[in-house]
Design a protein around this motif. Structure first.
Motif, PDB file in Angstrom:
ATOM      1  N   ALA A  69       0.854  -1.189   0.000  1.00  0.00           N
ATOM      2  CA  ALA A  69       0.000   0.000   0.000  1.00  0.00           C
ATOM      3  C   ALA A  69       0.892   1.242   0.000  1.00  0.00           C
ATOM      4  N   GLU A  70       0.833   2.026  -1.052  1.00  0.00           N
ATOM      5  CA  GLU A  70       1.713   3.204  -1.167  1.00  0.00           C
ATOM      6  C   GLU A  70       1.632   4.113   0.047  1.00  0.00           C
ATOM      7  N   GLY A  71       0.489   4.190   0.689  1.00  0.00           N
ATOM      8  CA  GLY A  71       0.364   4.985   1.899  1.00  0.00           C
ATOM      9  C   GLY A  71       1.192   4.431   3.054  1.00  0.00           C
ATOM     10  N   GLN A  72       1.698   3.220   2.895  1.00  0.00           N
ATOM     11  CA  GLN A  72       2.519   2.567   3.929  1.00  0.00           C
ATOM     12  C   GLN A  72       4.016   2.593   3.603  1.00  0.00           C
ATOM     13  N   ARG A  73       4.407   3.305   2.544  1.00  0.00           N
ATOM     14  CA  ARG A  73       5.816   3.275   2.119  1.00  0.00           C
ATOM     15  C   ARG A  73       6.774   3.650   3.245  1.00  0.00           C
ATOM     16  N   ASN A  74       6.506   4.743   3.958  1.00  0.00           N
ATOM     17  CA  ASN A  74       7.420   5.154   5.035  1.00  0.00           C
ATOM     18  C   ASN A  74       7.529   4.070   6.104  1.00  0.00           C
ATOM     19  N   GLU A 128       5.660  -2.355   7.464  1.00  0.00           N
ATOM     20  CA  GLU A 128       4.369  -2.593   6.817  1.00  0.00           C
ATOM     21  C   GLU A 128       3.812  -3.963   7.193  1.00  0.00           C
TER      22      GLU A 128
END
Length: 187
Positions: A69-74, A128
């Protein structure tokens, strides 16, 4: 002489185990996993570089990891300390949890703090995956595809089950056994 000093220091570290999750994360970094980052994380064998007080930065190329999920990259880029037996599993049975959840337990229950800080129950994980696992139980998911690239970690959010790679299943089972027998707890 150096060996004797190391031995004495080691005995002291085990004689005075950490009493908080924060202490455990720092001890895990400094004295247990300090040289294991090239072996990789438990769930995916991702290598990492140490940064910050207790964490590290994941090398995605070392294990073929893909962010789900790109929102979870960090979060995916960092090491987090995963409770193999989720804190909620051993916390729910305690009065402190029933009277205010994890934050209440941390403030009022020294036994909960010892369980949460138990180094046998902590392992380095891709952030993640720690997030995706939540407090789901382990199980077998033969029809569930991988969602994190080459990382052999499956999660079924609907039935709340995760399946880690075969190489670590025995170790995870032994940690559950240890936590149940050490704390006489229904986990």
């Amino acid at each position: 002489m150096l060996f004797v000093l190391f031995f004495i220091f080691s005995i002291d570290a085990f004689a005075n185990p950490p009493v908080s999750f924060e202490q455990s994360k720092n001890l895990a970094k400094e004295q247990i996993y300090f040289d294991r980052n090239v072996r990789g994380t438990t769930y995916c064998s991702c290598q990492w570089e140490w940064v910050g007080k207790s964490g590290g930065r994941i090398n995605f190329n070392s294990c073929g990891y893909k962010v789900r999920a790109e929102g979870q990259r960090n979060r995916a880029e960092r090491i987090e300390w995963e409770h193999i037996v989720p804190a909620s599993n051993f916390g729910r049975a305690r009065q402190c949890w029933q009277n205010g959840g994890r934050s209440n337990c941390k403030q009022t229950d020294p036994i909960f703090n010892i369980m949460e800080a138990d180094l046998h129950n902590l392992t380095p994980a891709v952030g993640e995956l720690n997030s995706d696992r939540q407090n789901f139980n382990f199980g077998v998911l033969p029809a569930t595809p991988r969602q994190h690239g080459a990382c052999d970690f499956k999660v079924d959010f609907k039935i709340r089950i995760v399946e880690p790679r075969d190489e670590v299943k025995g170790m995870l089972a032994r940690v559950y056994f240890y936590m149940i027998t050490s704390y006489q707890s229904d986990i």
